[in-house]
Structures are given as C-alpha cells and as structure tokens.
Design an enzyme around this catalytic site. Structure first.
Site, PDB file in Angstrom:
ATOM      1  N   ARG A 181       0.845  -1.202   0.000  1.00  0.00           N
ATOM      2  CA  ARG A 181       0.000   0.000   0.000  1.00  0.00           C
ATOM      3  C   ARG A 181       0.879   1.250   0.000  1.00  0.00           C
ATOM      4  O   ARG A 181       0.578   2.221  -0.693  1.00  0.00           O
ATOM      5  CB  ARG A 181      -0.930  -0.001   1.213  1.00  0.00           C
ATOM      6  CG  ARG A 181      -1.997  -1.073   1.162  1.00  0.00           C
ATOM      7  CD  ARG A 181      -2.962  -0.960   2.322  1.00  0.00           C
ATOM      8  NE  ARG A 181      -3.828   0.202   2.214  1.00  0.00           N
ATOM      9  CZ  ARG A 181      -4.635   0.618   3.176  1.00  0.00           C
ATOM     10  NH1 ARG A 181      -4.661  -0.016   4.343  1.00  0.00           N
ATOM     11  NH2 ARG A 181      -5.397   1.692   3.004  1.00  0.00           N
ATOM     12  N   CYS A 237      -1.256   6.134   9.214  1.00  0.00           N
ATOM     13  CA  CYS A 237      -1.607   4.903   8.504  1.00  0.00           C
ATOM     14  C   CYS A 237      -2.741   5.260   7.557  1.00  0.00           C
ATOM     15  O   CYS A 237      -2.740   6.353   7.000  1.00  0.00           O
ATOM     16  CB  CYS A 237      -1.990   3.792   9.498  1.00  0.00           C
ATOM     17  SG  CYS A 237      -3.284   4.263  10.676  1.00  0.00           S
TER      18      CYS A 237
END
Length: 276
Positions: A181, A237
């Site tokens: 990611r 995050c």
C-alpha cells in the site's frame, strides 16, 4: 505485572474480579463493521464491555479528516463513564483478535485523554481462548465512573503541520501501512494509491508475531533505530488506527518525540481527489 502497557492472559485471569478493573473488547473488521459486536455478544472475556471502532472510537466521517476521525471527547467521555471508568483511577485492559490493531486505538485514545492506566492483553482474544481461560455471553451492568478528559493536544498533527514538517531533516514521517500500500501497488480502501511524499515505511504488524503476541523489546529496537536521531517522529496509517500499534512500540521503547497524524492517508488523499 509486566510492562504497564502489555499484560499477560495469566495476569488478567488472576485479576478478573478486581474492583478497579474494566475490560474492553475492541474486536472489529473494517469490511464488516457489525462483526465485532456480534462476536462479543456470542462470547467474550467475563466482565468485558464492547467499544466499536466506528461508533465509539471515531467521529462521523466528513469530506476531510479521514475515515476514522478522532472521537469528540464530549461524546466518548460519557460513554467511558457509563462503563465504569474513572479518569486517572480505573485500570483498563483492552483486547482484540487482530494483533492489537483496534485495541491499540483505545490504548492511545485513553492516554491522549490523559488517562494512562491502560494496557493491552498480550495475544488478545485468540491467546486467551487458546489458554482455555473462561469466556461468557453474559452482559453485566457497570457501576458509573467519572471521566474528565485532559487532552494531550501536542500528541497530534493535522495535514498542514505534516506539509510544513515532512521535509525537515530532523523530522521523520512514518507510514505504518503494509509495504504494497505504501508503494502504491495495492489500495483496497482509499481512492488514491501511494504515500505521502517523503514518508518512510514501517509496517505496524512487525511489532507482533503471527499469533498476536508483542515481540520482545530487544527485537523491536532495530525497527526504530534508523530514526532514533530524529527530533520528531510523525506516524500515520490509513486512518489513524493501526499507526497506534507502532506508537505503542515506540512508547515502550522510551521514545517521547512521537506524534500521530490521525487523518492519515485517507485524509491526505481526500485533498488529492479534490484537486484532480
């Protein structure tokens, strides 16, 4: 007791009846938000209450601010009181079944609210049941607590602060998501793939093993040693949840220069989408 931020199943089973203890079940799944509460109703640690990531530990989603904005203290504090938590006094133990991913959000939030009497259950729900310790479907009525948050406002940064500081040589911006990611190879949740320019990657799952136990601190030191000379570590995050696992590791290793960017990538890329 072990380190005050991590307690063992053995410790907890011996203290289930402590009057000053409140246990919180934080099990959750992003893809099926009702799953955690359903599991709680089926079976949980005796005496445990449930807090939901979306409904309790986050504010409603807006245009910006990310997928899990920090909860309003005036909303969460009465909820904590209703579970019998008294600010600065009650010892809270939180658990989940996902390597601290969601319980660490509560751990961080309580400390952000100035309540430092909180720990996570090592091994979580899976470790507890593997040991054969008691579980129940019984719900209990708590004694009311008294919770008056004292926010540690310098623990968080917003998108403007991230923009101002991310390229400073003394500041390290840490992306806590999985490597694929971070590299933009895969994005299951947010509309844009990639990472904030200048960020380094430190996947949150590295601080625990596959069974959900916290790795020995000696094993965690090398994870952060490349950044030990930074004057400030800003962590993010996807939406300010799993970065708290990394913040837990850093706290236990004695780092005091950490900040959370709660909006995370979901907040950052909401502006990218606006400008595209």
């Amino acid at each position: 007791m072990q380190d005050p931020s991590i307690i063992s199943p053995q410790w907890l089973v011996n203290h289930l009846n402590d009057e000053n203890l409140v246990i919180i079940d934080c099990r959750f799944r992003l893809a099926t938000p009702q799953w955690g509460y359903q599991q709680y109703l089926i079976s949980h640690i005796p005496g445990a209450f449930y807090l939901d990531l979306d409904r309790d530990l986050s504010s409603p989603i807006g245009k910006h601010g990310g997928r899990h904005p920090l909860p309003n203290p005036e909303t969460l504090a009465p909820k904590l009181e209703s579970l019998g938590i008294t600010w600065g006094k009650t010892f809270v133990v939180a658990y989940d079944d996902f390597r601290f991913a969601f319980a660490s959000r509560l751990w961080w939030l309580l400390r952000y609210f100035g309540h430092f009497q909180v720990a996570l259950l090592d091994g979580g729900w899976n470790g507890w049941t593997k040991e054969g310790y008691p579980v129940t479907d019984q719900l209990i009525t708590p004694k009311p607590g008294q919770f008056m948050p004292q926010l540690q406002s310098d623990w968080i940064v917003d998108i403007n602060t991230v923009k101002e500081k991310k390229d400073l040589p003394s500041v390290t911006l840490i992306d806590s998501r999985a490597g694929e990611r971070y590299r933009g190879e895969y994005e299951p949740t947010d509309p844009v793939a990639g990472h904030i320019p200048g960020a380094v990657n430190a996947f949150w799952e590295r601080v625990s093993d596959e069974q959900g136990y916290f790795r020995p601190l000696e094993e965690q030191k090398p994870l952060w040693s490349p950044y030990q000379d930074s004057s400030e570590l800003i962590l993010y995050c996807g939406s300010g949840v799993t970065a708290c696992v990394n913040l837990l590791s850093l706290e236990m290793l004695g780092y005091k220069n950490t900040k959370l960017y709660p909006g995370g990538w979901s907040d950052w890329c909401s502006y990218v989408v606006d400008n595209s």
